[in-house]
Design a protein around this motif. Structure first.
Motif, PDB file in Angstrom:
ATOM      1  N   GLU A  40       0.871  -1.182   0.000  1.00  0.00           N
ATOM      2  CA  GLU A  40       0.000   0.000   0.000  1.00  0.00           C
ATOM      3  C   GLU A  40       0.899   1.221   0.000  1.00  0.00           C
ATOM      4  N   LEU A  41       0.604   2.192  -0.866  1.00  0.00           N
ATOM      5  CA  LEU A  41       1.427   3.395  -0.957  1.00  0.00           C
ATOM      6  C   LEU A  41       0.548   4.591  -1.289  1.00  0.00           C
ATOM      7  N   ASP A  42       1.134   5.782  -1.189  1.00  0.00           N
ATOM      8  CA  ASP A  42       0.381   7.029  -1.337  1.00  0.00           C
ATOM      9  C   ASP A  42       1.015   7.899  -2.412  1.00  0.00           C
ATOM     10  N   ILE A  43       0.187   8.549  -3.231  1.00  0.00           N
ATOM     11  CA  ILE A  43       0.736   9.418  -4.271  1.00  0.00           C
ATOM     12  C   ILE A  43       0.120  10.809  -4.201  1.00  0.00           C
ATOM     13  N   GLN A  44       0.938  11.785  -4.612  1.00  0.00           N
ATOM     14  CA  GLN A  44       0.494  13.164  -4.730  1.00  0.00           C
ATOM     15  C   GLN A  44       1.450  13.890  -5.663  1.00  0.00           C
ATOM     16  N   PHE A  45       1.118  15.141  -5.991  1.00  0.00           N
ATOM     17  CA  PHE A  45       1.936  15.935  -6.903  1.00  0.00           C
ATOM     18  C   PHE A  45       3.002  16.731  -6.162  1.00  0.00           C
ATOM     19  N   SER A  46       4.188  16.841  -6.768  1.00  0.00           N
ATOM     20  CA  SER A  46       5.146  17.870  -6.389  1.00  0.00           C
ATOM     21  C   SER A  46       4.715  19.177  -7.062  1.00  0.00           C
ATOM     22  N   ARG A  47       5.442  20.239  -6.806  1.00  0.00           N
ATOM     23  CA  ARG A  47       5.063  21.537  -7.382  1.00  0.00           C
ATOM     24  C   ARG A  47       5.121  21.510  -8.903  1.00  0.00           C
ATOM     25  N   ASP A  48       6.084  20.751  -9.464  1.00  0.00           N
ATOM     26  CA  ASP A  48       6.226  20.678 -10.914  1.00  0.00           C
ATOM     27  C   ASP A  48       5.474  19.489 -11.505  1.00  0.00           C
ATOM     28  N   GLN A  50       5.172  16.324 -10.739  1.00  0.00           N
ATOM     29  CA  GLN A  50       5.711  14.976 -10.751  1.00  0.00           C
ATOM     30  C   GLN A  50       4.929  14.152  -9.720  1.00  0.00           C
ATOM     31  N   ILE A  51       4.630  12.912 -10.046  1.00  0.00           N
ATOM     32  CA  ILE A  51       3.859  12.074  -9.120  1.00  0.00           C
ATOM     33  C   ILE A  51       4.840  11.408  -8.163  1.00  0.00           C
ATOM     34  N   VAL A  52       4.804  11.863  -6.901  1.00  0.00           N
ATOM     35  CA  VAL A  52       5.721  11.346  -5.891  1.00  0.00           C
ATOM     36  C   VAL A  52       4.955  10.467  -4.908  1.00  0.00           C
ATOM     37  N   VAL A  53       5.698   9.594  -4.241  1.00  0.00           N
ATOM     38  CA  VAL A  53       5.117   8.662  -3.281  1.00  0.00           C
ATOM     39  C   VAL A  53       5.420   9.178  -1.877  1.00  0.00           C
ATOM     40  N   PHE A  54       4.378   9.688  -1.226  1.00  0.00           N
ATOM     41  CA  PHE A  54       4.550  10.317   0.086  1.00  0.00           C
ATOM     42  C   PHE A  54       3.169  10.432   0.711  1.00  0.00           C
ATOM     43  N   HIS A  55       3.070  10.196   2.010  1.00  0.00           N
ATOM     44  CA  HIS A  55       1.763  10.188   2.666  1.00  0.00           C
ATOM     45  C   HIS A  55       1.303  11.549   3.150  1.00  0.00           C
ATOM     46  N   ASP A  56       2.083  12.205   3.988  1.00  0.00           N
ATOM     47  CA  ASP A  56       1.639  13.427   4.662  1.00  0.00           C
ATOM     48  C   ASP A  56       1.535  14.594   3.687  1.00  0.00           C
ATOM     49  N   ASP A  57       0.688  15.561   4.027  1.00  0.00           N
ATOM     50  CA  ASP A  57       0.702  16.831   3.305  1.00  0.00           C
ATOM     51  C   ASP A  57       1.989  17.580   3.610  1.00  0.00           C
ATOM     52  N   SER A  58       2.376  17.564   4.877  1.00  0.00           N
ATOM     53  CA  SER A  58       3.553  18.281   5.349  1.00  0.00           C
ATOM     54  C   SER A  58       4.784  17.390   5.298  1.00  0.00           C
ATOM     55  N   LEU A  59       5.944  18.012   5.095  1.00  0.00           N
ATOM     56  CA  LEU A  59       7.216  17.285   5.077  1.00  0.00           C
ATOM     57  C   LEU A  59       7.833  17.166   6.463  1.00  0.00           C
ATOM     58  N   ARG A  61       7.153  15.761   9.535  1.00  0.00           N
ATOM     59  CA  ARG A  61       7.298  14.532  10.313  1.00  0.00           C
ATOM     60  C   ARG A  61       8.346  13.589   9.737  1.00  0.00           C
ATOM     61  N   VAL A  62       8.340  13.416   8.430  1.00  0.00           N
ATOM     62  CA  VAL A  62       9.211  12.412   7.809  1.00  0.00           C
ATOM     63  C   VAL A  62      10.540  12.991   7.351  1.00  0.00           C
ATOM     64  N   CYS A  63      10.532  14.242   6.895  1.00  0.00           N
ATOM     65  CA  CYS A  63      11.757  14.839   6.350  1.00  0.00           C
ATOM     66  C   CYS A  63      12.365  15.917   7.252  1.00  0.00           C
ATOM     67  N   GLY A  64      11.618  16.363   8.265  1.00  0.00           N
ATOM     68  CA  GLY A  64      12.162  17.347   9.185  1.00  0.00           C
ATOM     69  C   GLY A  64      12.318  18.735   8.610  1.00  0.00           C
ATOM     70  N   VAL A  65      11.559  19.069   7.562  1.00  0.00           N
ATOM     71  CA  VAL A  65      11.625  20.412   6.970  1.00  0.00           C
ATOM     72  C   VAL A  65      10.214  20.985   6.897  1.00  0.00           C
ATOM     73  N   CYS A  66      10.133  22.292   6.812  1.00  0.00           N
ATOM     74  CA  CYS A  66       8.836  22.958   6.757  1.00  0.00           C
ATOM     75  C   CYS A  66       8.260  22.895   5.345  1.00  0.00           C
ATOM     76  N   GLY A  67       6.966  23.032   5.272  1.00  0.00           N
ATOM     77  CA  GLY A  67       6.302  23.122   3.985  1.00  0.00           C
ATOM     78  C   GLY A  67       5.610  21.841   3.578  1.00  0.00           C
ATOM     79  N   ARG A  68       4.839  21.985   2.503  1.00  0.00           N
ATOM     80  CA  ARG A  68       4.103  20.861   1.945  1.00  0.00           C
ATOM     81  C   ARG A  68       4.870  20.250   0.774  1.00  0.00           C
ATOM     82  N   VAL A  69       4.502  19.044   0.420  1.00  0.00           N
ATOM     83  CA  VAL A  69       5.106  18.407  -0.746  1.00  0.00           C
ATOM     84  C   VAL A  69       4.894  19.273  -1.978  1.00  0.00           C
TER      85      VAL A  69
END
Length: 244
Positions: A40-48, A50-59, A61-69
């Motif tokens: 099971e995996l999650d997809i959403q768009f990057s700003r440009d 691109q279809i990336v695999v990432f669950h959270d709206d925010s970066l 928790r997982v990446c330790g940086v501010c902002g959304r995917v």
């Protein structure tokens, strides 16, 4: 209906040690495929777009940086490690190439802010059309399912659901009512219901499970699996471990 041989799907891949195989990473997907779990995996768009695999709206928790995917291009996202590993946010195309049809995929379409994104459906479908492997799609937003029903009717689709009045402190109450009762199923015609196992005694779920394959999420122990075994045919599980 779903007809996969495997009954267990690794939630965001077979992840465990955040320094080696964090959630939704290529390493977690590699481990799941080699162990024979569905994924099971999650997809959403990057700003440009691109279809990336990432669950959270925010970066955060997982990446330790501010902002959304969606605030970053894919090249910018590649600079952020997943948890404490050397893994990076993968593209859906990379995951498809890695799995290569070995195990079935459940692909969740994320709808940040509960906004339907037709473009994500169109771009993902175009990417999935030539994929030679078993997969299905799921979403909380019924319009995702309706789009696939109209445009890719052979793709198996699932309605994600939980007790929104219990789990969400925000949102429009009339939307919660429609989602909890799953009245949209009359229009979207899902093949399966992906349901929060904590609320499996909900009357709407117990009604719809007779018409759609019941898939339970997310189970984190043998005890939880045993309790839910009679109510679901497939299970999205976490805390499973690879053998290496």
């Amino acid at each position: 209906m779903l007809t996969y041989k495997t009954k267990l799907f690794a939630h965001r891949g077979l992840h465990g040690d955040p320094s080696q195989a964090p959630e939704n990473s290529l390493e977690a997907f590699r481990r799941a495929a080699e162990a024979g779990y569905g994924i099971e995996l999650d997809i959403q768009f990057s700003r440009d777009r691109q279809i990336v695999v990432f669950h959270d709206d925010s970066l955060e928790r997982v990446c330790g940086v501010c902002g959304r995917v969606s605030d970053y291009t894919y090249e910018e996202l590649r600079a952020f490690p997943l948890r404490t590993s050397q893994e990076r946010i993968p593209l859906l195309s990379q995951v498809l190439a890695l799995v290569d049809g070995r195990v079935p995929l459940i692909i969740e379409f994320k709808t940040p802010g509960n906004h339907f994104n037709r473009q994500l459906c169109e771009d993902a479908a175009a990417l999935l059309d030539p994929y030679n492997g078993p997969y299905c799609i799921e979403a909380f937003h019924p319009e995702v399912l309706y789009w696939f029903r109209r445009n890719r009717p052979l793709v198996r689709r699932g309605q994600l659901c939980t007790k929104f009045f219990r789990t969400h402190a925000w949102g429009l109450r009339w939307q919660f009512f429609l989602l909890e009762t799953q009245l949209s199923n009359l229009i979207t015609k899902p093949d399966f219901i992906a349901y929060d196992t904590r609320f499996r005694n909900n009357l709407a779920f117990r009604f719809w499970r007779h018409f759609c394959t019941p898939v339970g999420w997310t189970l984190r122990s043998a005890e939880a699996m045993e309790e839910a075994r009679n109510d679901f045919e497939y299970f999205i599980v976490e805390r499973v471990r690879s053998s290496d």
